[in-house]
Scaffold this motif. Structure first.
Motif, PDB file in Angstrom:
ATOM      1  N   GLU A   1      -6.286   0.812  -4.893  1.00 27.06           N
ATOM      2  CA  GLU A   1      -7.593   1.316  -4.418  1.00 27.06           C
ATOM      3  C   GLU A   1      -7.457   1.925  -3.017  1.00 27.06           C
ATOM      4  N   ILE A   2      -6.616   1.304  -2.180  1.00 25.08           N
ATOM      5  CA  ILE A   2      -6.371   1.877  -0.840  1.00 25.08           C
ATOM      6  C   ILE A   2      -5.583   3.181  -1.002  1.00 25.08           C
TER       7      ILE A   2
ATOM      8  N   PRO B   1      -8.589  -0.621   5.392  1.00 21.12           N
ATOM      9  CA  PRO B   1      -8.612  -1.602   4.304  1.00 21.12           C
ATOM     10  C   PRO B   1      -9.078  -2.978   4.796  1.00 21.12           C
TER      11      PRO B   1
ATOM     12  N   PRO C   1      -4.115  -2.817  -3.971  1.00 15.01           N
ATOM     13  CA  PRO C   1      -3.359  -1.805  -3.212  1.00 15.01           C
ATOM     14  C   PRO C   1      -3.598  -0.381  -3.739  1.00 15.01           C
TER      15      PRO C   1
ATOM     16  N   VAL D   1      -8.952  -6.557  -2.179  1.00 18.18           N
ATOM     17  CA  VAL D   1      -8.865  -5.144  -2.557  1.00 18.18           C
ATOM     18  C   VAL D   1      -7.500  -4.927  -3.225  1.00 18.18           C
TER      19      VAL D   1
ATOM     20  N   SER E   1      -7.408  -0.495   9.760  1.00 20.30           N
ATOM     21  CA  SER E   1      -7.791  -1.765   9.137  1.00 20.30           C
ATOM     22  C   SER E   1      -9.269  -1.982   9.393  1.00 20.30           C
TER      23      SER E   1
ATOM     24  N   ILE F   1       0.836  -1.211   0.000  1.00 21.88           N
ATOM     25  CA  ILE F   1       0.000   0.000   0.000  1.00 21.88           C
ATOM     26  C   ILE F   1       0.868   1.259   0.000  1.00 21.88           C
TER      27      ILE F   1
ATOM     28  N   THR G   1      -8.880  -7.126   3.338  1.00 18.13           N
ATOM     29  CA  THR G   1      -7.714  -7.858   2.837  1.00 18.13           C
ATOM     30  C   THR G   1      -7.297  -7.344   1.456  1.00 18.13           C
ATOM     31  N   THR G   2      -6.064  -6.898   1.384  1.00 15.39           N
ATOM     32  CA  THR G   2      -5.557  -6.203   0.200  1.00 15.39           C
ATOM     33  C   THR G   2      -4.415  -7.022  -0.394  1.00 15.39           C
ATOM     34  N   ASP G   3      -4.390  -7.073  -1.710  1.00 10.86           N
ATOM     35  CA  ASP G   3      -3.467  -7.967  -2.406  1.00 10.86           C
ATOM     36  C   ASP G   3      -2.038  -7.413  -2.418  1.00 10.86           C
ATOM     37  N   THR G   4      -1.349  -7.514  -1.294  1.00  5.75           N
ATOM     38  CA  THR G   4       0.020  -6.993  -1.160  1.00  5.75           C
ATOM     39  C   THR G   4       0.965  -8.146  -0.788  1.00  5.75           C
TER      40      THR G   4
ATOM     41  N   ASP H   1     -13.270  -1.841   1.464  1.00  6.15           N
ATOM     42  CA  ASP H   1     -13.398  -3.221   1.941  1.00  6.15           C
ATOM     43  C   ASP H   1     -14.273  -4.105   1.080  1.00  6.15           C
TER      44      ASP H   1
END
Ligand code: NAD
Length: 250
Positions: free
Chosen positions: A215-216, A176, A213, A211, A133, A19, A178-181, A239
């Protein structure tokens, strides 16, 4: 792309990955001069000047600000984004882990802010954005210390927004899901069946996907923008509908 950050200087903690890296990219694209405070340089080189900083250590934060002040006399935006996770319940969480998670996620946010606030006070476009979070407002299994720490980051956001309103410093947060990082990738790699674990995480979110990254980062940049001068004391959930929607199972 609007260059609304032109002439402004930003510090992002945890800018080396995930992020924070997306925020560094986005702020640079919009004209900001960006400094990344991180324990590792990671991938930030194209977007931010790396300053080594462990937000869990008071001396390290002090040294990082001394280094920063050699390059910049001004600061307009602080993104408190660095954080760590912990996967367990209160029954199994050790005192050591509690102290570590609270020290980095909560005290680390306060520690960096403490050094930034005197500089931000002099800015006409001062903004702090904290990465909390969805675990701050929803019960997520197996994340006792992490959830408590992010709940504290959210309420700290409100306290700071109140304390520094008269200083002209806006303080907001993002929540956020769960974000794809790389953070989530590491988590999935630890499970016996990482593909099934990813499918379970995706299914937890009403949109059926993690989500992104960026977008966050877009929400963080929105909150930090001088174009949002009336927004303070707010937390935005990014979210995929996780907090508010109830979707019947098919
Ligand atoms: P990430 O692991 O991809 O990036 C985290 C960055 O923080 C790394 O560059 C790391 O080196 C840095 N960092 C870690 N400890 C540090 C310390 N003590 N001092 C300075 N830098 C440190 O993780 P991410 O997913 O991008 O997470 C960023 C933030 O978003 C964290 O606060 C996390 O709690 C929050 N968050 C993430 C998710 C998610 O699903 N990925 C969900 C909700 C909230």
């Amino acid at each position: 792309m609007d260059k609304e950050f032109l002439g402004l200087t930003a510090i992002i903690t945890g800018a080396g990955s995930g992020i924070g890296l997306e925020v560094a990219k986005g702020l640079k694209e919009r004209g900001a001069t960006v400094f990344g405070f991180d324990i590792n340089q990671g991938d930030m080189a194209a977007y931010a000047t790396f300053i080594k900083c462990d937000i869990g250590d008071a001396a390290s934060v002090e040294n990082a600000f001394a280094e920063f002040k050699k390059s910049s006399k001004t600061l307009d935006v602080l993104i408190n984004n660095a954080g760590i996770g912990s996967l367990t319940t209160v029954e199994h969480e050790t005192d050591e882990i509690w102290h570590k998670v609270l020290n980095i996620n909560v005290v680390g946010t306060a520690r960096v802010s403490k050094h930034a606030i005197p500089l931000l006070r002099a800015s006409k476009s001062a903004a702090i954005v904290n990465t909390a979070s969805i675990a701050a407002i929803d019960g997520i299994p197996n994340r006792a210390a992490y959830s408590a720490s992010k709940g504290a980051v959210m309420t700290l956001t409100l306290a700071m927004a109140t304390d520094h309103l008269a200083d002209g410093i806006r303080v907001n947060a993002v929540n956020p899901a769960t974000t794809d990082t790389p953070w989530v990738k590491k988590l999935l790699d630890q499970s016996a069946d990482s593909k099934a674990a990813r499918t379970a995480l995706e299914a937890r979110q009403p949109m059926g996907r993690l989500v992104a990254p960026a977008e966050i980062a877009n929400a963080i940049i929105f909150l930090a923008s001088p174009l949002q001068a009336s927004v303070t004391g707010t937390a935005i959930n990014i979210d995929g509908g996780m907090h508010s929607l109830r979707i019947p199972k098919k």
